[in-house]
Write an enzyme that holds these catalytic residues in place. Structure first.
Site, short mmCIF file in Angstrom:
data_model
loop_
_atom_site.label_atom_id
_atom_site.label_comp_id
_atom_site.label_asym_id
_atom_site.label_seq_id
_atom_site.Cartn_x
_atom_site.Cartn_y
_atom_site.Cartn_z
CG ASN A 520 -1.88 -1.17 1.21
OD1 ASN A 520 -1.92 -1.93 0.25
ND2 ASN A 520 -2.63 -1.35 2.29
CB THR A 565 -14.73 38.27 -30.54
OG1 THR A 565 -15.57 39.18 -31.24
CG2 THR A 565 -13.47 38.97 -30.05
CB SER A 687 -7.38 12.17 -49.17
OG SER A 687 -8.47 11.41 -49.65
CE LYS A 693 -9.21 16.81 -47.86
NZ LYS A 693 -10.12 16.33 -46.82
CD GLU A 700 -8.13 16.97 -39.12
OE1 GLU A 700 -9.21 16.37 -39.15
OE2 GLU A 700 -7.33 16.97 -40.08
#
Ligand SMILES: N/C(=N\CCC[C@H](N)C(=O)O)N[C@@H](CC(=O)O)C(=O)O
Length: 870
Positions: A520, A565, A687, A693, A700
Site C-alpha cells: 500500500n 471574437t 487522402s 488533399k 486534429e
C-alpha cells in the site's frame, strides 16, 4: 479428433423473433426464430422439406450427424442449424476457401450471389416462396496468425476429399485468446508476461487438467483463425460475396443480421475449446461439432425448441477494427469486381480479380496490428492505456519462457501461508496489474533500495543483507532494461514480481526487504516518484513548444492578422501577439504542474499498510534518499489518497484544453477558406481517395486526444469518490488513466511543437483578407472618444459610418472626409491616421495590447525567459 464445440458470442445483442410460421413451434423453428440471420437466409422451420429435396446432392442433416460421429463427437439429438468452420488466414489454407468459392460460383452462380440475397429480401414479403432460397454461410477472415491449421470436417458436404485426420498436437489455439477483462490468457501470448499458471487446489483451471465448472455453453472458447458457417441442410458455405452481402445488409438494412455476423466473429475469435485441428495447411477448415447450438447475437441458440443460453460477453479480437476493415475491403472488392463496368473491361476485371484474390481475402497477419506486444519503452516512458495491456516485448524471442513451461510451474503466492488454494485464472487475470504497472519498475526498485538502506541503517537488517539486496535489485533492473526479465501475471504486480524475483535471485536476505513495508505504501511511493518524473517530462515538452512558438512569432514580427471574437472578424492583431497568447497559456499549464509536483513530493513509504509500524524505522531517511521533501505526516492519508493523481490529471486536462484550441485554430487556418497557414508535408497527411488533399491531421488529433485526457481525469475522479479511508484495491485502477493522460499530453505537445516548426503563414493571403470586416472600426470609435465624443455616441457614429460603407461597398478608409462628416461633423482630416489595419494596430498602446511596441516587448521578454538567444 473432433470434439464438442462450445460456441459463444455476446450477450444482450438485439434479437428479434423470426416471423416464420414455425416460430417456436418446433425444434427447427426454434433455432430459426433466434437466428438473426433469418432475414437473409432460409428459415429452417419453414423451408426444410423442400430444401432437403431440392438440394439432396449436398450432405443431408443425417450425413452431418454421421460426420460428427465420425469425428468422435457426441451427438446431440437435434440437427445443427449451421456448422462453423475455422480457416487459416495464411498461405495455402486460403486456397481452400478460394477454390471453394470458385467452385461454387462455377457450379451454381454464373452470376454472383446477389440475386439470392435479393431473394432474401423478397423473402420478407414472400417468406413461403423464399424460405429455401438462401443458405447461411458466414466466413470470416482469420484474426490472428497461426503457423497452420487445420482440418476439414469429415464428410464435409462441399469438399469431403479434403478431410484430414485431426492432429492432437495441433489443437492448441493459434493465438492469444482474450478474456472478458481484455487480458490475454492464451499460452501463445508472445510476450514476457507469463500467463496464469495452474495452481494447486480445486480451482486449478488448466483446460488440460481440470474440467470447467461451467456447462459447455458457458465455457470460454478458445480462438480460431476464421470461420465458416455452413448450413447443415445444404452444406453450403459462404462465398466472399455472401459474406459481403451479409455485412452490407447487416450494416445498412438489418441490424440483427449485422449483429449476427458480429456474433459469428465472436465465435471465430473465441472458438470452442475442443476444436479439432491438424497441422496441415490444406485443407483449411476446423470443424466445430456442437450441432445444436449456435451463438447468435450473443446468445447460444439450441436447436431444441425454445432452449437458449446466454453466456457472458466475450471481448474477442473480432471486436478489433482491423478485422472489420478487412471484411469491409472484401465486400468492396467483390462489389467492384461485379460491376458491369468491371465485367466489360478486361483490365478492370483483372484488377478486381486480384483484389479479391485469396491473399486479399486472407491477408498475412500484420504483426503491427497485434497490439499485445508493444516496444519496451526506453527511459521509462509511458505506454498505451488499455483493455489491451502494453506488455514489454523485451527480447521475447531469445528469452521468452514458453507458456507451457510456466504452466507446469506452481508457485505459492507471497501470502501463501494463509491460503490453501490459488485463485482462479479469471480472478488472476482480472486482478493483475503487472500488464501495465511494470512501467513503475524503476521507481519500485528505487524505493526498495532506499528502504533496504534505511532498514540497515536502523539495524533492522545487516549491512551484508543490504548489500546483497541492493546488488540483486541492480541485477533485476538490468534484466528489465535488457528485456530479459520475466514478468509474471501470477505475481500480480510490479512489487511482487520484483520481490519474488529478488528472492529467487539472492535468497534469504531478500525475504527481509518487506520488513516495515506494505504494497500500500509501496505503490503510492512508486506512483509519486513516477508522477514527479512524468511532470518533468511534460514541463520539458511545454518549454519546447513555447520556444517553437516564440521562434515562429519572431519570424512574423510585423504580420497583422484578423483577430476574431465569435469567430467573426473583430480587430486587427499582430500575429506574434496571437502566438504569444498560446505561450502565456502554456506557462500557466506549466505552473500548475510545478505546483502539483511540489505538493506530491512527500514520501508515503513507511506508512506500511495504513497504520505505520512498531519497528524503529526512519522515514525521514527514506524520504531524503528518494529526494522527497519530507515523509507524509499521516500514515492513513499516505496510503489512502490519490489527490496528487487527480491534480496531475486536472493540470493535464487544462493543458489539453489549450492544446486542443490551438489545434482547432490551426486546422481552421489551414483550410482553403482561411488559407492563412500552410503546414509542410512532413506534418500533413493525405487522402486515400482524393489525390489533391493535404490534411492537418496532427493538429486534429491534438484536438481529438484532449478528449481522452479529460476522460482520464473523469475516470480517476469517479474511482476515488466513494472509497472509504485507507487503501482500497480500486486504487489500482488509477494507473492506466494516469499513464494514458501523460502519454497523450506528451504526444500532443510533441506534435504541436513539430507543427509549429513546420508551418508557414501565408502573408499575402492574410494581407489580402484584411480589408474585409471593418477591423478598424473600434479604433475609429477610440478616435472619436479622443475628440471628446462619449463612447456610446462614438459607437453609434462609427456604426452609421460602417453602414455607409456597406451601402457604398467600400472600406472605412475609403470614405471621403465629406462622407464621414455627413455622418458626424466631428470627423477631421486626422481621422485617416486611425483607419486601415496598420494604423489601427499602431494605435494600440495599452499594456499587453497588440500594439507593435507592446508585442515587441512581450516577445523580448519571452525570448529572455526561455533562453532564446538573439
Ligand atoms: N493488496 C494490497 N495492495 C496492493 C497494492 C498494489 C496494487 N497493485 C495497486 O496498484 O494498487 N493491499 C494489501 C496489503 C499488501 O498486499 O501489501 C492489504 O491492504 O490488505
Amino acid at each position: 479428433m473432433s470434439t464438442v464445440a462450445t460456441p459463444r458470442g455476446r450477450s444482450s445483442q438485439r434479437r428479434t423473433r423470426c416471423k416464420c410460421a414455425g416460430g417456436g413451434g418446433g425444434d427447427r423453428a426454434a433455432a430459426c426464430c433466434f437466428n438473426p440471420l433469418r432475414s437473409l437466409f432460409r428459415c429452417p422451420g419453414r423451408g426444410r422439406g423442400r430444401r432437403s429435396r431440392s438440394r439432396s446432392r449436398h450432405t443431408t442433416p443425417s450425413k452431418v450427424r454421421d460426420a460428427s460421429v465420425a469425428g468422435g463427437v457426441e451427438q446431440q439429438s437435434e440437427e445443427p442449424s449451421f456448422f462453423v468452420y475455422a480457416m487459416p488466414n495464411q498461405g495455402g489454407g486460403d486456397g481452400v476457401t478460394a477454390d471453394h468459392s470458385k467452385k461454387k460460383k462455377k457450379k451454381k452462380h454464373s452470376k454472383p450471389r446477389l440475386p439470392s440475397i435479393r431473394s432474401c429480401f423478397r423473402g420478407k414479403k414472400n417468406k413461403e416462396r423464399k424460405a429455401n432460397a438462401a443458405a447461411v454461410v458466414a466466413r470470416r477472415q482469420a484474426l490472428t496468425p497461426a503457423p497452420s491449421l487445420v482440418t476439414h470436417p469429415p464428410h464435409s458436404p462441399s469438399t469431403p476429399e479434403k478431410t484430414q485426420a485431426a492432429t492432437p498436437s495441433a489443437t492448441q489455439p493459434p493465438s492469444p485468446a482474450v478474456t472478458e477483462n481484455g487480458r490475454t490468457n492464451s499460452p501463445a501470448t508472445p510476450n514476457r508476461i507469463i500467463p496464469a499458471t495452474p495452481r494447486p487446489g480445486k480451482h486449478s483451471t488448466s483446460s488440460a487438467s481440470a474440467p470447467s465448472p461451467f456447462p459447455p455453453q458457458w465455457q470460454q472458447p478458445k480462438q480460431v483463425e476464421g470461420l465458416e458457417i455452413v448450413e447443415v441442410a445444404t452444406g453450403e458455405r459462404l462465398s466472399a460475396h455472401d459474406v459481403g452481402l451479409i455485412e452490407m445488409v447487416g450494416s445498412s438494412a438489418d441490424v440483427s443480421a449485422e449483429s449476427s455476423v458480429k456474433s459469428s466473429l465472436d465465435y471465430a475469435n473465441d472458438p470452442p475449446q475442443q476444436l479439432t485441428v491438424s497441422s496441415k495447411r490444406k485443407p483449411a477448415v476446423v470443424k466445430v461439432t456442437e450441432p445444436t447450438r449456435v451463438w447468435l447475437n450473443g446468445n447460444a441458440v439450441k436447436g431444441k425448441a425454445g432452449e437458449r443460453f446466454t453466456g457472458p460477453p466475450v471481448a474477442g479480437e473480432a471486436d478489433e477494427l482491423w478485422a472489420h476493415d478487412i471484411a469491409c475491403s472484401r465486400v468492396h472488392a467483390v462489389m467492384l469486381a461485379e460491376t458491369s463496368w468491371a465485367k466489360r473491361t478486361p483490365s478492370a476485371t483483372i484488377l478486381m480479380a486480384a483484389a479479391t484474390s485469396q491473399s486479399f481475402l486472407s491477408p498475412a497477419p500484420n504483426p503491427l496490428l497485434r497490439p499485445r506486444i508493444l516496444p519496451f519503452p526506453a527511459g521509462g516512458s509511458v505506454s498505451l492505456r488499455g483493455r489491451r495491456p502494453a506488455f514489454p516485448s523485451v527480447a521475447a524471442a531469445s528469452t521468452s519462457m514458453a507458456s507451457s513451461e510456466s504452466e507446469e510451474r506452481k508457485e505459492t503466492k507471497l501470502w501463501g501461508g494463509r491460503f490453501e488454494e490459488g485463485v482462479t485464472d479469471a480472478v488472476e487475470g482480472f486482478t493483475e496489474s503487472i500488464s501495465y504497472d511494470w512501467q513503475l519498475y524503476k521507481y519500485d526498485i528505487m524505493g526498495s533500495k532506499a528502504h533496504a538502506s534505511m532498514l540497515a541503517a536502523q539495524g533492522l537488517i545487516t549491512a551484508g543483507d543490504k548489500d546483497i539486496i541492493l546488488e540483486g535489485l541492480d541485477q533485476i533492473e538490468k534484466l528489465i532494461q535488457d528485456g530479459k526479465f520475466e514478468w509474471r501475471t501470477d505475481r500480480e504486480d510490479v512489487h511482487m514480481n520484483i520481490e519474488a524475483a529478488l528472492i529467487e535471485k539472492v535468497g534469504e536476505p531478500a525475504k527481509k526487504l518487506h520488513t516495515a513495508r506494505s504494497r500500500n505504501d509501496q505503490i503510492v511511493t512508486d506512483l509519486r516518484l513516477w508522477c514527479r518524473d512524468a511532470i518533468d517530462k511534460i514541463l520539458f515538452r511545454i518549454k519546447q513548444f513555447q520556444v517553437s512558438l516564440v521562434l515562429l512569432a519572431s519570424k512574423y514580427v510585423d504580420l497583422i492578422v484578423p483577430g476574431y471574437t465569435h469567430l467573426q472578424r473583430a480587430q486587427p492583431v499582430l500575429l506574434p501577439h496571437l502566438l504569444l497568447s498560446y505561450v502565456e497559456q502554456l506557462e500557466r499549464d506549466a505552473g500548475r504542474l510545478v505546483n502539483c509536483r511540489e505538493r506530491l513530493n512527500f514520501c508515503p513509504l513507511g506508512a506500511c499498510a495504513l497504520a505505520g509500524t512498531g519497528l524503529p524505522i526512519d522515514r525521514f531517511k527514506t524520504a531524503k534518499d528518494l529526494k522527497f521533501t519530507a515523509p507524509m505526516k499521516n500514515s492513513i492519508d499516505a496510503v489512502s489518497d490519490r489527490d496528487f493523481v487527480l491534480e496531475f490529471l486536472a493540470a493535464n486536462s487544462i493543458a489539453a484544453v489549450h492544446l486542443s484550441r490551438i489545434g482547432e485554430e490551426w486546422v481552421l487556418w489551414a483550410s482553403e477558406e482561411f488559407g492563412f497557414l500552410t503546414p509542410s508535408d512532413s506534418v500533413s497527411t493525405g487522402s486515400s481517395i482524393m489525390p489533391q488533399k493535404k490534411n492537418p491531421d496532427p493538429m486534429e488529433l491534438v484536438r481529438g486526444k484532449s478528449a481522452r485526457v479529460f476522460g482520464d481525469l473523469m475516470t480517476v475522479l469517479t474511482l476515488c469518490k466513494g472509497l472509504p479511508q485507507a487503501y482500497n484495491r480500486d486504487l489500482q485502477e488509477d494507473k492506466e488513466p494516469l499513464f494514458d493522460s501523460v502519454k497523450a499530453v506528451l504526444g500532443m505537445l510533441e506534435v504541436c511543437t513539430e507543427f509549429a516548426q513546420n508551418i508557414s503563414f501565408n502573408s499575402k493571403r492574410i494581407q489580402s483578407s484584411l480589408p474585409a470586416g471593418y477591423l478598424d472600426a473600434t479604433t475609429l470609435a477610440d478616435y472619436l472618444v479622443k475628440k471628446g465624443v462619449p463612447f456610446r455616441t462614438s459607437h453609434e457614429i462609427v456604426g452609421r459610418s460602417v453602414a455607409l460603407c456597406v451601402s457604398k461597398n467600400c472600406q472605412l478608409a475609403e470614405l471621403g472626409l465629406d462622407d464621414l462628416k455627413s455622418v458626424h461633423p466631428v470627423f477631421e482630416g486626422d481621422v485617416y491616421e486611425y483607419l486601415g489595419v496598420e494604423n489601427a494596430v499602431n494605435k494600440f498602446i495599452s499594456y499587453g495590447s497588440t500594439g507593435s511596441e507592446q508585442v515587441k516587448k512581450q516577445l523580448e521578454d519571452w525570448r529572455t525567459q526561455l533562453g532564446i538567444s538573439s
